[in-house]
Design a protein around this motif. Structure first.
Motif, mmCIF file in Angstrom:
data_model
loop_
_atom_site.group_PDB
_atom_site.id
_atom_site.type_symbol
_atom_site.label_atom_id
_atom_site.label_comp_id
_atom_site.label_asym_id
_atom_site.label_seq_id
_atom_site.Cartn_x
_atom_site.Cartn_y
_atom_site.Cartn_z
ATOM 1 N N GLU A 360 0.824 -1.191 0.000
ATOM 2 C CA GLU A 360 0.000 0.000 0.000
ATOM 3 C C GLU A 360 0.868 1.256 0.000
ATOM 4 O O GLU A 360 0.398 2.350 -0.254
ATOM 5 C CB GLU A 360 -0.880 0.015 1.256
ATOM 6 C CG GLU A 360 -2.011 -0.998 1.242
ATOM 7 C CD GLU A 360 -3.080 -0.634 0.239
ATOM 8 O OE1 GLU A 360 -3.626 0.484 0.333
ATOM 9 O OE2 GLU A 360 -3.349 -1.449 -0.662
ATOM 10 N N SER A 361 2.160 1.071 0.325
ATOM 11 C CA SER A 361 2.970 2.248 0.614
ATOM 12 C C SER A 361 3.224 3.114 -0.613
ATOM 13 O O SER A 361 3.510 4.288 -0.491
ATOM 14 C CB SER A 361 4.293 1.837 1.265
ATOM 15 O OG SER A 361 5.217 1.437 0.295
ATOM 16 N N PHE A 362 3.070 2.531 -1.814
ATOM 17 C CA PHE A 362 3.285 3.329 -3.020
ATOM 18 C C PHE A 362 2.187 4.365 -3.206
ATOM 19 O O PHE A 362 2.338 5.299 -3.980
ATOM 20 C CB PHE A 362 3.343 2.426 -4.260
ATOM 21 C CG PHE A 362 4.477 1.466 -4.240
ATOM 22 C CD1 PHE A 362 5.777 1.915 -4.160
ATOM 23 C CD2 PHE A 362 4.254 0.097 -4.299
ATOM 24 C CE1 PHE A 362 6.843 1.037 -4.136
ATOM 25 C CE2 PHE A 362 5.308 -0.794 -4.272
ATOM 26 C CZ PHE A 362 6.600 -0.325 -4.186
ATOM 27 N N LYS A 363 1.068 4.156 -2.518
ATOM 28 C CA LYS A 363 -0.051 5.074 -2.699
ATOM 29 C C LYS A 363 0.188 6.402 -1.994
ATOM 30 O O LYS A 363 -0.446 7.406 -2.303
ATOM 31 C CB LYS A 363 -1.347 4.429 -2.210
ATOM 32 C CG LYS A 363 -1.718 3.235 -3.073
ATOM 33 C CD LYS A 363 -3.029 2.607 -2.708
ATOM 34 C CE LYS A 363 -3.324 1.459 -3.685
ATOM 35 N NZ LYS A 363 -4.481 0.678 -3.299
ATOM 36 N N ALA A 364 1.111 6.401 -1.024
ATOM 37 C CA ALA A 364 1.323 7.604 -0.227
ATOM 38 C C ALA A 364 2.253 8.600 -0.905
ATOM 39 O O ALA A 364 2.051 9.805 -0.792
ATOM 40 C CB ALA A 364 1.864 7.220 1.140
ATOM 41 N N ALA A 365 3.264 8.107 -1.587
ATOM 42 C CA ALA A 365 4.257 9.029 -2.121
ATOM 43 C C ALA A 365 4.999 8.379 -3.283
ATOM 44 O O ALA A 365 4.898 7.183 -3.501
ATOM 45 C CB ALA A 365 5.251 9.410 -1.032
#
Lengths: 559, 214
Positions: A360-365
């Motif tokens: 999911e972390s790619f969605k933040a930055a």
């Protein structure tokens, strides 16, 4: 057609030679999704597996990254930033160091064949000396561990996957924490070593409903246990994906070097945090036929829109050292642009999809992460720039470069690409296509056809309709997937490969058909005769042909 | 996530620390003004934030050791480094010495190192393993160029924070920016409005979030 009635009257499992007559009726010249210029690297993994049952890495572009980095180094002799130069020198030096160390393994390392032999020799030597000193074999389990392994929940899992080191150290287990499974893995390693002592390899064990499949590669043992419909060959393919995932995190060079230095090394440390990629990959394999077919599913899109997307990338990401640029939306490929002469293999693309899918972390930055693509080059990392293009985080842009410093340049490319795609409404078009959920089988207007998988072999792409009734529950989808596994296995059987298979089952009739150009797996209602089925797939082929511009990427775009 | 044209950062801030000490939560608390469960970071993630007349680039990094190959890239020319550890885990505090000291050699010579304890909301003062004094001492050791007077005036670069309760997060970032990008009196007056606008925005978005919750 009339001559065929005689065969249609006996709808029992029939196959191959009786079918020659039927094949005559089939329009073999119709190959939807065919493309003369290769879009992907289309080396077939199943063929590879058959040919290379012996341990060894199968690579197409070994050393590519090193050579690309060298090229870059030559070019940037005038580079102002001293540190950057230092960096380059380091990375090249380390690559060289790796290859030197590897060459100590066997006399000559430059040729894959020798690597294979060298590793095999090594593994044999190791197993001869190791088994007694392996700590896990002698370990006495505490009662809680035994309880856990004996729990019904653990035993009833449909598929187990284990990764362990040559010395029997647990590295990964799909279900349950691997350190609770020290004893089980010790037994597995003991079985493998026992057979290896006779200079042989343990491939599989069948026990009741369960099949145990073993694969040894690069000091690692992969074990798959299934009571599903996967064949040994198909399990081997899944284990190969797991092996590729390990390489993707560590690179082949690091893996070999690590175990060369410390045979007892605990690989869980460098792999920590990567468990979710293994878990996710296994879940993908249970629902995504693309991995079984080693092919890619493209998002259905008007070819004009797709052209705009890929041309935008070509124009605005024309950056040196950029090897691949792609947009992925919900596990489907929207566009791919590649450096001339370099191809992306579907197995590598599945690892890329898994990377995005699992985090999911790619969605933040905007993110910058190393990734090794084993089919492209198992010896080094590419740097991946990852960023979603829309607010809903559906379309994900990936730019893969050999230059670790390229982040800011690629970030600017992304801004330009996004701006253009917004202006041309291409992102909206992608969003609309995602909302329409692909297409339903009814759209092909072929009565009694329930579902199908069609793979165009020359482009390594496949298409299939969305899952509608009766395959709208997870149980039924699982069963359908099992049927495809069965059909795929029968058609690709090592001992007796088939061109055509008509199979009447309890609930559905299956038709599998493989030609040089394509593979087709179709599922019909139970009462469909062979004649009708053949007629239907011909009609289906014509339908796919009509839609091919939308369903496949037919032209390969390069920078 | 506004992505407009050219972006030149005046200060590069990086955050380092062991796996799961709460680095991303800390950054997201400051940048988005909210706390949410974070998936583990893959590689390194890039954030961009204006502060007064300046632009700040923040690199959030993954704590997993396998990404150490990236460290040279994001550490280079970093003006400030946040060294994060979990206040409830002495092991993560020791890592700051063991793992990250050498990594930071690639950063600017005058790079400000801020030692930050996270998850102070979970901390039981009576049983804590890493004392505030130890944290302060490490912070001062890492920053030999900080003179006594500055430390007395502004405090040591050591903070105990909670991203969950939004404690000390803004203070910590303000400390970094004040030190690395000092505003002249004139600038302070001119941009005070702007700076406080950002604060207000954060306040208001947070207030909104609370309303929804209750």
């Amino acid at each position: 057609m009339a001559t065929d009635h005689r065969e249609a009257e006996q709808p029992v499992n029939t196959s191959d030679s009786d079918f020659q007559e039927d094949v005559e009726f089939v329009e073999t010249n119709c190959v939807p999704g065919k493309c003369n210029s290769a879009v992907f690297d289309t080396t077939d993994e199943l063929d590879d597996l058959t040919l290379n049952l012996a341990n060894g890495v199968i690579q197409n572009h070994r050393g590519t990254i090193t050579s690309l980095i060298r090229k870059r180094a030559k070019r940037s002799n005038t580079l102002k930033d001293e540190e950057a130069d230092q960096d380059l020198a380091n990375s090249i030096a380390s690559e060289e160091a790796n290859s030197i160390e590897q060459s100590e393994l066997s006399s000559e390392l430059s040729e894959d064949e020798n690597v294979k032999n060298g590793l095999e020799d090594l593994s044999l030597q190791d197993t001869e000396s190791v088994p007694e000193e392996s700590p896990s074999v002698t370990l006495i389990p505490s009662s809680s561990e035994t309880d856990y392994v004996n729990s019904l929940e653990w035993k009833q899992q449909k598929k187990h996957i284990f990764i362990l080191s040559e010395s029997g150290k647990p590295i990964y287990s799909r279900h349950g924490s691997e350190d609770k499974l020290v004893t089980v893995m010790g037994v597995m390693q003991a079985l493998v070593s026992f057979v290896q002592d006779d200079k042989d390899n343990l491939r599989s064990i069948v026990a009741g409903d369960h099949t145990f499949v073993f694969m040894n590669r690069d000091h690692l043992t992969f074990v798959g246990v299934t009571r599903g419909r996967e064949s040994t060959q198909q399990m081997l393919l899944q284990l190969t994906y797991m092996y590729n995932q390990v390489i993707s995190v560590l690179t082949h060079s690091t893996l070999v070097r690590t175990f060369k230095q410390h045979r007892n090394f605990d690989l869980r440390r460098p792999l920590s945090g990567a468990e979710k990629f293994f878990d996710n990959l296994l879940n993908l394999m249970d629902v995504e036929p693309g991995l079984l077919l080693t092919s890619v599913r493209c998002l259905p899109l008007d070819s004009s829109v797709r052209d705009i997307v890929s041309q935008t990338i070509v124009q605005h990401a024309k950056v040196k050292d950029l090897v691949f640029a792609l947009i992925i939306a919900q596990n489907q490929l929207v566009a791919l642009v590649r450096m001339k002469r370099y191809y992306l293999h579907p197995m590598d693309l599945h690892l890329i999809i898994n990377l995005i899918n699992a985090s999911e972390s790619f969605k933040a930055a905007e993110s910058w992460t190393p990734i090794c693509l084993p089919k492209f080059d198992a010896t080094g990392f590419l740097q991946a720039y990852v960023s979603y293009l829309d607010e809903e985080c559906q379309s994900c842009l990936l730019l893969l470069s050999v230059d670790i410093e390229a982040f800011y340049t690629l970030s600017e490319c992304r801004a330009k690409i996004k701006e253009r795609l917004d202006r041309y409404n291409a992102l909206t078009a992608i969003g609309n296509s995602l909302q329409r959920h692909s297409y339903s089988v009814q759209q092909c207007s072929i009565g009694d056809l329930r579902h199908f998988l069609y793979k165009a072999r020359s482009t390594a792409q496949y298409t299939s309709p969305e899952l509608g009734p009766p395959y709208n529950t997870p149980e039924q989808q699982d069963r359908l997937f099992g049927l495809y596994h069965f059909l795929h296995d029968k058609v690709h059987s090592v001992s007796r490969p088939l061109k055509l298979l008509y199979h009447v089952g309890k609930y559905e009739t299956l038709l599998g058909w493989v030609t040089q150009g394509f593979e087709l797996y179709a599922v019909f209602g139970p009462l469909v005769t062979k004649n009708v089925a053949i007629h239907a797939v011909n009609k289906l082929l014509r339908w796919i042909k009509r839609e091919e511009d939308r369903l496949f990427i037919l032209s390969s775009v390069t920078f | 996530m506004s992505q407009t044209g050219k972006r030149k950062a005046d200060l590069k801030v990086i955050i380092l620390g062991d796996y799961a000490v709460g680095k991303t939560s800390l950054i997201c608390r400051y940048i988005d003004g909210k706390f949410q469960k974070q998936d583990s970071t893959v590689g390194a993630a890039f954030f961009f934030k204006p502060w007064g007349p300046y632009n700040i680039a923040v690199w959030d990094t993954a704590g997993d050791e396998r990404y150490s190959g990236l460290s040279h890239f994001y550490c280079r020319s970093a003006g400030a480094a946040i060294l994060a550890f979990d206040l409830n885990s002495p092991k993560t505090f020791e890592s700051l010495w063991a793992r990250f000291g050498s990594i930071l050699e690639a950063a600017n010579e005058d790079c400000l190192k801020v030692v930050v304890g996270t998850k102070s909301d979970e901390l039981d003062q009576s049983t804590r393993d890493v004392s505030a004094e130890e944290g302060r001492r490490l912070a001062l050791e890492l920053n030999p160029e900080l003179d006594q007077a500055y430390v007395e005036r502004c405090g040591a670069p050591y903070f105990e924070t909670s991203a969950l309760k939004n404690e000390n997060v803004t203070e910590m970032f303000e400390y970094i920016f004040q030190r690395c990008l000092p505003l002249s009196a004139e600038q302070q007056r001119r941009f005070k409005g702007k700076v406080s606008t950002i604060d207000l925005l954060e306040e208001s978005s947070e207030g909104g979030g609370r309303k929804k919750c209750c």
